[in-house]
Design a protein around this motif. Structure first.
Motif, short mmCIF file in Angstrom:
data_model
loop_
_atom_site.label_atom_id
_atom_site.label_comp_id
_atom_site.label_asym_id
_atom_site.label_seq_id
_atom_site.Cartn_x
_atom_site.Cartn_y
_atom_site.Cartn_z
N LYS A 162 0.81 -1.21 0.00
CA LYS A 162 0.00 0.00 0.00
C LYS A 162 0.85 1.26 0.00
O LYS A 162 0.56 2.21 -0.73
CB LYS A 162 -0.94 0.01 1.22
N LYS B 254 -9.20 0.84 -7.26
CA LYS B 254 -9.05 -0.01 -6.07
C LYS B 254 -7.86 0.44 -5.23
O LYS B 254 -7.96 0.54 -4.00
CB LYS B 254 -8.89 -1.46 -6.50
N GLU C 182 -7.85 2.51 -1.28
CA GLU C 182 -7.17 2.07 -0.08
C GLU C 182 -6.57 3.24 0.71
O GLU C 182 -6.35 3.12 1.91
CB GLU C 182 -6.04 1.10 -0.45
N GLU D 45 -14.90 2.34 -3.31
CA GLU D 45 -13.75 1.51 -2.98
C GLU D 45 -13.26 1.79 -1.56
O GLU D 45 -12.88 0.87 -0.84
CB GLU D 45 -12.62 1.76 -3.99
N THR E 183 -15.77 0.17 0.92
CA THR E 183 -15.85 -1.30 0.92
C THR E 183 -14.54 -1.98 1.28
O THR E 183 -14.45 -3.20 1.18
CB THR E 183 -16.29 -1.80 -0.47
N GLN E 184 -13.55 -1.21 1.71
CA GLN E 184 -12.27 -1.82 2.08
C GLN E 184 -11.88 -1.53 3.52
O GLN E 184 -10.73 -1.22 3.81
CB GLN E 184 -11.16 -1.34 1.15
N LYS F 167 -8.97 -3.94 4.93
CA LYS F 167 -7.60 -3.67 4.50
C LYS F 167 -7.03 -2.46 5.23
O LYS F 167 -5.86 -2.42 5.58
CB LYS F 167 -7.56 -3.45 2.98
#
Length: 541
Positions: A271, A301, A305, A338, A341-342, A345
């Protein structure tokens, strides 16, 4: 740059026009070698003593050309063309030849083609070039890069000689060296943080490579190890900045699109290896170059993050030609999706809940900018972007996020949507309804943001009662939907009745109820001082 001189005799090759080369000598030439458009008038003996291929070709022509003074042969596919053949021919004559990083690959491939091996004569050209490559060229950082660049023109010969593979190994090994041990020259066009060798010292030199060679180099460096993902990410960022063109100066869109897609495929998976800024730049370029959906999806995506690192300017992504709006709002919606929904992570990398508030403020600023710029943006699209749901957000977190919203500045459409939004805290709905009512009347305008109003106590008490009503409402599991709606309407009616009573007596104040439901521009901090009229209103309540 490293170089090697071969031979000791003076160079006696001469030209006649542009298509004839010959050796100035007292001996008459006895062989003509055609290479491309150039004819070389030479002597058989020095050539045959070094080249097995020329031996076979000349032997095959002896019987066919008995009546001609000179045997004539053709080398139409020799690597490097006339220039490379001339180097080999001079070596056969013992004349001085200088090899360097720019011509060594051509000479090596041509010598391979002519079969100038040790089996023909000891100390032949292939052997001498190999010594030069291994002892000098491949030990030099910049020469290794130059040689690698020249191999593109000599496939498959350079591949068969493993020149490109050895260059890749040399470059990757040097990139992985401890910077303290770097004692060779390199190019560095960015500001150094200290006087030592920076850990990314090799990044700028590799921008000279074509994208296919660059991909092979980066892949070799990653396989070799010793270079952090962050430095790899920085190398890709520098290469993208130098190579990607998306403006009117871009002449080959297909080439640029392929370049961009290759760079994206090289992004490290970690990341923190690539900044959010460069990811968004790549996304903007993918829109401009009309890259495939898979490319945009992968970038979206990755950006999702770490969306909290972006700024409003980053999100202003130009829409494709033919769109009604100037900026692409759909892509921003995708980025928000995105991010939402993460959560797992983000938790893995230690992302705190503060990132949610940061993104909320970011989207608030983005919406404000879009509302100012986009004359064709529909209210529905604006609301859709603003209402993105955050699964798992607690009640207190919702209140914290709502502090960022200035209820005074909402459009009528946004107000109508907010009042019907079941996810908004009730106190925020009260504030929105109140300011809408104020705007709908001919009353004097509201005091400026941050002013101190005398009706703070009354409003706070009313919002507290609303909060209590909200908490009570959540415990009534058996109450029907119609009863809840009716109760809410009664509460609203009573609240606005008293709010307007307070307004008429004490002038319009701030309706923010506590530090958990304030919003910029509409909330102030006022000492809770009761007045006789306030105490009378409290007793009536």
């Amino acid at each position: 740059m490293k170089f090697m001189k071969l031979g000791s005799k003076p160079d006696s090759f001469q030209s006649e026009e542009d298509c004839i080369r010959y050796v100035a000598s007292d001996l008459a030439t006895d062989v003509v070698v055609n290479v491309g458009d150039v004819k070389f008038y030479l002597h058989k003996f020095p050539l045959l003593s070094k080249s097995a291929r020329l031996q076979k070709l000349i032997a095959a022509t002896i019987n066919e050309q008995q009546q001609q003074p000179d045997d004539e042969i053709s080398l139409p596919d020799i690597p490097g063309g006339p220039q490379a053949f001339e180097i080999c021919a001079k070596f056969c004559y013992g004349m001085t030849v200088t090899l360097n990083a720019y011509n060594v690959v051509a000479a090596r491939c041509a010598a391979e083609y002519l079969e100038m091996y040790e089996s023909v004569e000891t100390g032949n050209l292939v052997y001498k070039i190999e010594v030069f490559l291994n002892s000098s060229v491949l030990r030099s950082w910049k020469d290794s890069i130059i040689v690698l660049q020249t191999t593109r023109s000599f496939h498959p010969w350079s591949g068969d000689a493993k020149i490109d593979a050895r260059c890749l190994e040399s470059i990757a090994s040097k990139a992985a060296v401890d910077p303290a041990r770097v004692d060779w020259s390199y190019t560095y066009n960015r500001r150094k943080l200290n006087n030592g060798v920076p850990i990314d010292w090799w990044v700028d030199d590799l921008t000279e490579l074509s994208i296919d060679l660059y991909k092979r180099v980066v892949s070799s460096i990653r396989r070799k190890g010793g270079v952090s993902p962050e430095v790899i990410g920085e190398a890709l960022e520098v290469y993208a900045a130098r190579r990607i063109q998306t403006d009117d100066h871009c002449h080959d869109v297909e080439e640029q699109r392929s370049l961009l897609e290759t760079l994206i495929s090289l992004l490290p998976g970690e990341k923190q290896s690539v900044s959010c800024g460069i990811l968004i730049k790549l996304l903007k370029s993918s829109v401009s170059l009309e890259c495939g959906e898979d490319v945009r999806k992968e970038l979206s995506k990755r950006i999702g993050e770490k969306l909290e690192e972006a700024n409003v300017d980053d999100l202003l992504i130009r829409a494709s030609d033919g769109c009604e709006t100037v900026y692409d709002v759909d892509i921003v919606e995708t980025l928000i999706d995105e991010f939402v929904t993460q959560p797992e992570k983000r938790d893995e990398v230690g992302c705190s809940d503060s990132s949610k508030a940061v993104v909320a403020k970011l989207i608030d600023g983005y919406l404000a900018e879009i509302a100012r710029i986009e004359s064709n943006l529909s209210p529905l699209k604006f609301i859709t972007t603003a209402e993105k749901e955050h699964p798992g957000v607690t009640k207190s977190e919702k209140k914290s996020i709502c502090r960022l919203m200035d209820c005074r500045k909402l459009s009528p459409e946004a107000c109508a949507h907010a009042v019907q939004n079941e996810r908004l805290p009730l106190r925020v709905v009260v504030q929105i309804l109140f300011f809408e009512q104020v705007r709908a009347t001919a009353k004097p305008s509201l005091p400026p943001s941050g002013s101190h109003g005398s009706s703070r106590t009354t409003t706070e008490e009313e919002c507290d009662s609303v909060s209590a009503t909200e908490e009570t409402r959540t415990t009534r599991d058996k109450t029907s939907g119609s009863e809840k709606t009716k109760a809410k309407g009664v509460v609203m009616s009573r609240i606005f009745s008293k709010l307007w009573t307070g307004k008429d007596k004490d002038a319009v104040g701030d309706v923010s109820s506590s530090d958990t439901s304030e919003s910029p521009g509409s909330a102030t901090t006022i000492d809770d001082k009761s007045t006789p009229s306030t105490r009378r209103r409290r007793s009536l309540s």
